[in-house]
Write an enzyme that holds these catalytic residues in place. Sequence first.
Site, PDB file in Angstrom:
ATOM      1  N   LYS A 172      -7.096   3.315   8.438  1.00 52.75           N
ATOM      2  CA  LYS A 172      -6.238   4.368   7.900  1.00 52.75           C
ATOM      3  C   LYS A 172      -6.929   5.724   7.925  1.00 52.75           C
ATOM      4  CE  LYS A 172      -3.809   1.101   4.870  1.00 52.75           C
ATOM      5  NZ  LYS A 172      -3.536   0.685   3.481  1.00 52.75           N
TER       6      LYS A 172
ATOM      7  N   SER B 131       0.808  -1.226   0.000  1.00 52.85           N
ATOM      8  CA  SER B 131       0.000   0.000   0.000  1.00 52.85           C
ATOM      9  C   SER B 131       0.838   1.272   0.000  1.00 52.85           C
ATOM     10  CB  SER B 131      -0.937   0.012   1.207  1.00 52.85           C
ATOM     11  OG  SER B 131      -0.196  -0.028   2.410  1.00 52.85           O
TER      12      SER B 131
END
Length: 888
Positions: free
Chosen positions: A827, A784
């Site tokens: 996140k 990511s």
Amino acid sequence: MAEPVELPTRLGILAFRNKVLLPGAIIRIRCTSPSSVKLVEQELWQREEKGLIGIVPVRDAAESASVGPVLYPGGGTDSGERNVKSHSGLSESRKADGKSQQEAVHWHSRGVAARALHLSRGVEKPSGRVTYTVVLEGLCRFSVLELNSRGNYYTARISPLDITKADMDQAEQDPDFVSLARQFKVTAMELISVLEQKQKTGGRTKVLLETVPVHKLADIFVASFEISFEEQLCMLDSIDLKVRLSKATELVDRHLQSIRVAEKITQKVEGQLSKSQREFLLRQQMRAIKEELGDNDDDEDDVAVLERKMQSAGMPANIWKHAQRELRRLKKMQPQQPGYNSSRVYLELLADLPWQKATEEQKLDLRAAKERLDSDHYGLAKIKQRIIEYLAVRKLKPDAKGPVLCFVGPPGVGKTSLAASIAAALGRKFIRISLGGVKDEADIRGHRRTYIGSMPGRLIDGIKRVGVSNPVMLLDEIDKTGSDVRGDPASALLEVLDPEQNKSFNDHYLNVPYDLSKVIFVATANKLQPIPPPLLDRMEVIELPGYTPEEKAKIAMQYLIPRVMDQHGLSSEFLQIPEGMVKLIIQRYTREAGVRSLERNLSALARAAAVKVAEQDNFSAVSKDFHQFSSPVEESRLAEGAEVEMEVIPMGVNNREISNALQVISPLIVDETMLENVLGPPKYDDRETAERVSNPGVSVGLVWTAFGGEVQFVEATTMAGKGELRLTGQLGDVIKESAQIALTWVRARAMELSLVDTGEVSLMEGRDIHIHFPAGAVPKDGPSAGVTLVIALVSLLSQKRMRADTAMTGEMTLRGLVLPVGGIKDKVLAAHRYGIKRIILPQRNSKDLVEVPSAVLSNLEIIYAKRMEDVLEQAFEGGCPWRQRSRL
């Protein structure tokens, strides 16, 4: 021994109820009543070493006839004093030691003068009552001629009864006295010799026999025994030396004979046989005695008791046959045989297991269960809804084989307490099995009985401890099991969590199938990656990503602060933490997904407040040591008094009682100054991101960890070199490959991005690039960070700074596509905690924002990207102005 003391003609009198103080004895008393406190204050405390008081025994009028003459209070005089004249067998009601009720007592006509060896004064809180603790030493006898009251306490005109030197010289000429003295010393020496053999002491006592006059030795020795009140009075009234020695010799000889009888019994009990031989012989004798008496008492036979316990355990037929076979083997064995104990422990396990015993489920009230979940946990709406659905199915079909729920999330978000709430809603017992660090398969399946120290697995042991066959069992930290040469515990759990297999779970120690299908299993984990796929397939995963700052503030006000107050013995009268200060703690001192760090900070504030509250207790204690505490025989003998003055001093008080006893003027209100004094300078602020990206070559990414989402900064720099790429920060293989892909993509588009001049051949010609992920002690891996790496490289090579209010996440391909990643909710919450306002996400992750609270999304700008060009357009202020070709 104390020297002869010249007594005054009048002494303050302290009454001892049903207790006598003899000359030479030492006793400790605690004075709490107004009369005794006034007596000690006037006669001892103010006079210091010169103070003396008289100790006079008293008895209740309801008891038997008194020994010797007694006194009683008489009529008043013109001076306001009450005289007490000598009578026999008469008494009158009076108030004794400040008691509210009238008590009739007899005053003895003789007493003992005493002096204080140690005196201490104290003030009780919060009543302010003054108390004294006094250590007294008896000196000599006296006779009470007249008893008067002075204020709150009594005084008496006395006449000394001590033996003078002339009387002692005359007595030593009497042959009868000399014979009695010799007999007393012989008996006392025998007693000391016996005690010296038993207790290895007595050296100093032998010296007393040679240095202390014999009439004083009689009092000292008798004072060290437990004798009746009548015998104590008898010794006190023994003024004649021969009578005193005769009585003392009788008491010492009686004590000596009791010790010898006890030793003789002990010697008879102790045989010459070894321990095993003695046990075997006693068992054989017991068996023979029972046969002769015809008394086969099964209650005394452990094996018979075990057999009855097994019969009542409700074992299935096949297991009962196995247990009977093992029991027959046990009956044929002797207790001394090696396998006897292990076989017996095994049968006790079979008898203790709940084969048929189960908790009767109460009628499920879904509304009450929902209220219970709401009262125990704040937020978590989706998780609560799933639990209510689970309970609804159990209500409609109690024997349904429902899924195994697995709560996955960072520490401190309430996974374990959710499992306990399920048990409470179902009305079942709850047991927690910790699997963290388990690497031995035997911890799940048990050890085989052939091994020394074998034991059942944790599941069977938990079922035994909880006592029912249908508890709610929490498999805590299921992601932290490991595997080595001793097996794989995660593989052993496959059978446990499969409803088609766990109905006949086979523990190696138990060696018979046990039905685990009635158990409701709930698991917890911090992350899914370590859990093997087959085991994960048997569970329904429910993610708990963490709390928003607003939710943390509500949790702190409703749950954490009351709990912290109770744990530290405080209340709102002592400490108040406003909601604004709680929000400051969340913003400046904690950036976690859960609330454990928040609770630790609140506990630190409570401890600081507890110190300030406790410091307001100004208990005063003054001590005067008149003489060194010593006594020839009675050093350890302290009175457990019978009068009000001799009450037991309480030794333990719990924290809640202490807190309730303390009074504060106003509550302590937490402010910013107190936060910095207790917690230190703020650990975090919203300016961190702007400061980190103030130079080109830095980008802000979002990552997922086992502790929730985190903001990750990526730094890049260039230097003269050979065109190499260097990576640091304890990185895994996947993230290293992402860095290679990012560099390749940037090099391939260097001309379009105006990163190289028209005449340059290569972007890396004559230079090296170093990429670093800060917090190098923390392992990092995953795809990511792909888009974050590209932004860091473009920012470095173009010398343009990225926007300080923006963070991003997403995997990129070699062709520039932005692919979706996991952990989006964690996140986004992490970006919100850090004060970031814009987030760049892969477009295919838009569906994951449904789980993010609307209060968080309202404060964020979410930007979706399909390709890297979209990310470049949004990551820099004013777009991407250095593009020169439209094909980009």
